[in-house]
Write an enzyme that holds these catalytic residues in place. Structure first.
Site, PDB file in Angstrom:
ATOM      1  N   LEU A 239       0.822  -1.220   0.000  1.00  0.00           N
ATOM      2  CA  LEU A 239       0.000   0.000   0.000  1.00  0.00           C
ATOM      3  C   LEU A 239       0.858   1.273   0.000  1.00  0.00           C
ATOM      4  O   LEU A 239       1.769   1.408   0.807  1.00  0.00           O
ATOM      5  CB  LEU A 239      -0.894   0.008   1.246  1.00  0.00           C
ATOM      6  CG  LEU A 239      -1.913   1.149   1.333  1.00  0.00           C
ATOM      7  CD1 LEU A 239      -3.064   0.916   0.358  1.00  0.00           C
ATOM      8  CD2 LEU A 239      -2.441   1.291   2.746  1.00  0.00           C
ATOM      9  N   HIS A 240       0.586   2.169  -0.934  1.00  0.00           N
ATOM     10  CA  HIS A 240       1.317   3.442  -0.951  1.00  0.00           C
ATOM     11  C   HIS A 240       0.446   4.544  -1.533  1.00  0.00           C
ATOM     12  O   HIS A 240      -0.263   4.334  -2.511  1.00  0.00           O
ATOM     13  CB  HIS A 240       2.646   3.319  -1.733  1.00  0.00           C
ATOM     14  CG  HIS A 240       2.481   2.833  -3.146  1.00  0.00           C
ATOM     15  ND1 HIS A 240       2.186   1.524  -3.452  1.00  0.00           N
ATOM     16  CD2 HIS A 240       2.569   3.477  -4.330  1.00  0.00           C
ATOM     17  CE1 HIS A 240       2.110   1.382  -4.762  1.00  0.00           C
ATOM     18  NE2 HIS A 240       2.332   2.559  -5.333  1.00  0.00           N
ATOM     19  N   LEU A 241       0.530   5.694  -0.900  1.00  0.00           N
ATOM     20  CA  LEU A 241      -0.235   6.863  -1.339  1.00  0.00           C
ATOM     21  C   LEU A 241       0.659   7.702  -2.257  1.00  0.00           C
ATOM     22  O   LEU A 241       1.775   8.068  -1.883  1.00  0.00           O
ATOM     23  CB  LEU A 241      -0.636   7.688  -0.106  1.00  0.00           C
ATOM     24  CG  LEU A 241      -1.432   8.969  -0.362  1.00  0.00           C
ATOM     25  CD1 LEU A 241      -2.850   8.633  -0.837  1.00  0.00           C
ATOM     26  CD2 LEU A 241      -1.516   9.806   0.908  1.00  0.00           C
TER      27      LEU A 241
END
Ligand SMILES: [Zn+2]
Length: 167
Positions: A119-121
């Site tokens: 998960l990465h923004l």
């Protein structure tokens, strides 16, 4: 008028092969030497890093130390921390790059175009007049910024905001 434009085809990182590791973001967490480490800040639960394949100068990723693939796995306190990191990141990017806008978001799952499962923004500064071949042909000034230079610049900036970022 000065234009801050990164030309992806000229970047040494773009030419490089993706390293053979199980998860590139977990490798950054572990500071694995096989992976180009472009991190600019570590908070309690997250790392902020310059994207290895930037869409624009200042393209950042914020990701948890923990390998999770769904936003549902973030606790509310982590979400709060992430929001704080995002707000300070926008302030820093506005200061340095003066973009005209931002795209912020996640690519979740195989159908989204995500190339990394961890998960990465994404935080992507956007400019009204982004690179086009017309600019190159008309001889406008094109500024190339390597992700490593972005990292160095931002690292110093984040240092100044440490108190804000860590409470
Ligand atoms: Zn991972």
């Amino acid at each position: 008028m000065r234009k801050n434009i990164f030309v992806p085809s000229k970047g040494e990182y773009v030419r490089g092969k993706r390293p053979k590791v199980e998860c590139i973001l977990c490798s950054i967490v572990k500071a694995d030497p096989k992976v180009t480490n472009l991190e600019v800040f570590r908070s309690k639960s997250f790392i902020i890093a310059v994207n290895l394949y930037p869409y624009n100068p200042g393209h950042l990723m914020i990701f948890p130390y923990q390998h999770i693939e769904e936003i549902e796995k973030l606790s509310l306190s982590e979400v709060e921390e992430l929001h704080k990191l995002t707000v300070v990141s926008l302030k820093i990017l506005k200061n340095i790059y003066q973009p005209h806008g931002f795209n912020i978001g996640y690519n979740l799952g195989k159908g989204s175009g995500a190339s990394i499962e961890h998960l990465h923004l994404h935080i992507v500064p956007r400019y009204e007049n982004e690179l086009s071949f017309i600019d190159v042909l008309s001889g406008s000034k094109v500024i190339v910024e390597e992700p490593k230079d972005t990292m160095q610049k931002l690292k110093n900036e984040y240092k100044k905001h440490t108190h804000e970022l860590l409470d």
